[in-house]
Design a protein around this motif. Structure first.
Motif, short mmCIF file in Angstrom:
data_model
loop_
_atom_site.label_atom_id
_atom_site.label_comp_id
_atom_site.label_asym_id
_atom_site.label_seq_id
_atom_site.Cartn_x
_atom_site.Cartn_y
_atom_site.Cartn_z
N LEU A 1 -6.58 16.50 -15.32
CA LEU A 1 -6.16 15.52 -14.32
C LEU A 1 -5.63 14.27 -15.03
O LEU A 1 -6.17 13.85 -16.04
N ILE A 2 -4.60 13.69 -14.48
CA ILE A 2 -4.00 12.48 -15.05
C ILE A 2 -4.19 11.36 -14.04
O ILE A 2 -3.77 11.47 -12.89
N PHE A 3 -4.83 10.29 -14.48
CA PHE A 3 -5.12 9.18 -13.58
C PHE A 3 -4.24 7.97 -13.88
O PHE A 3 -4.64 6.84 -13.71
N ASP A 4 -3.01 8.20 -14.33
CA ASP A 4 -2.07 7.10 -14.57
C ASP A 4 -1.63 6.49 -13.26
O ASP A 4 -1.71 7.12 -12.21
N ASP A 5 -1.16 5.27 -13.34
CA ASP A 5 -0.62 4.60 -12.16
C ASP A 5 0.79 5.12 -11.91
O ASP A 5 1.68 4.93 -12.74
N PRO A 6 1.05 5.79 -10.78
CA PRO A 6 2.38 6.34 -10.54
C PRO A 6 3.45 5.26 -10.37
O PRO A 6 4.63 5.52 -10.52
#
Length: 58
Positions: free
Chosen positions: A16-21
């Protein structure tokens, strides 16, 4: 004593990637995303304007 089994290696694509879109540039943020064309001359711009003019502007 029993030893715990070693965990299986993870698939990096499944993480899972929790970067700010909002930190990433979308295609709408560019001229190309809005349908802008390259360096067109003024005659081509006028033709496009007349071709795309709505009927109520006649």
């Amino acid at each position: 004593m029993s030893t715990a089994p070693e965990p299986a290696p993870r698939d990096p694509k499944a993480a899972l990637i929790f970067d700010d879109p909002l930190n990433q540039q979308s295609s709408d943020d560019t001229d190309r995303g809005w349908g802008e064309r390259g360096n067109a001359d003024s005659a081509a711009d006028l033709k496009r304007f007349l071709d795309e003019k709505p009927p109520h502007h006649l």
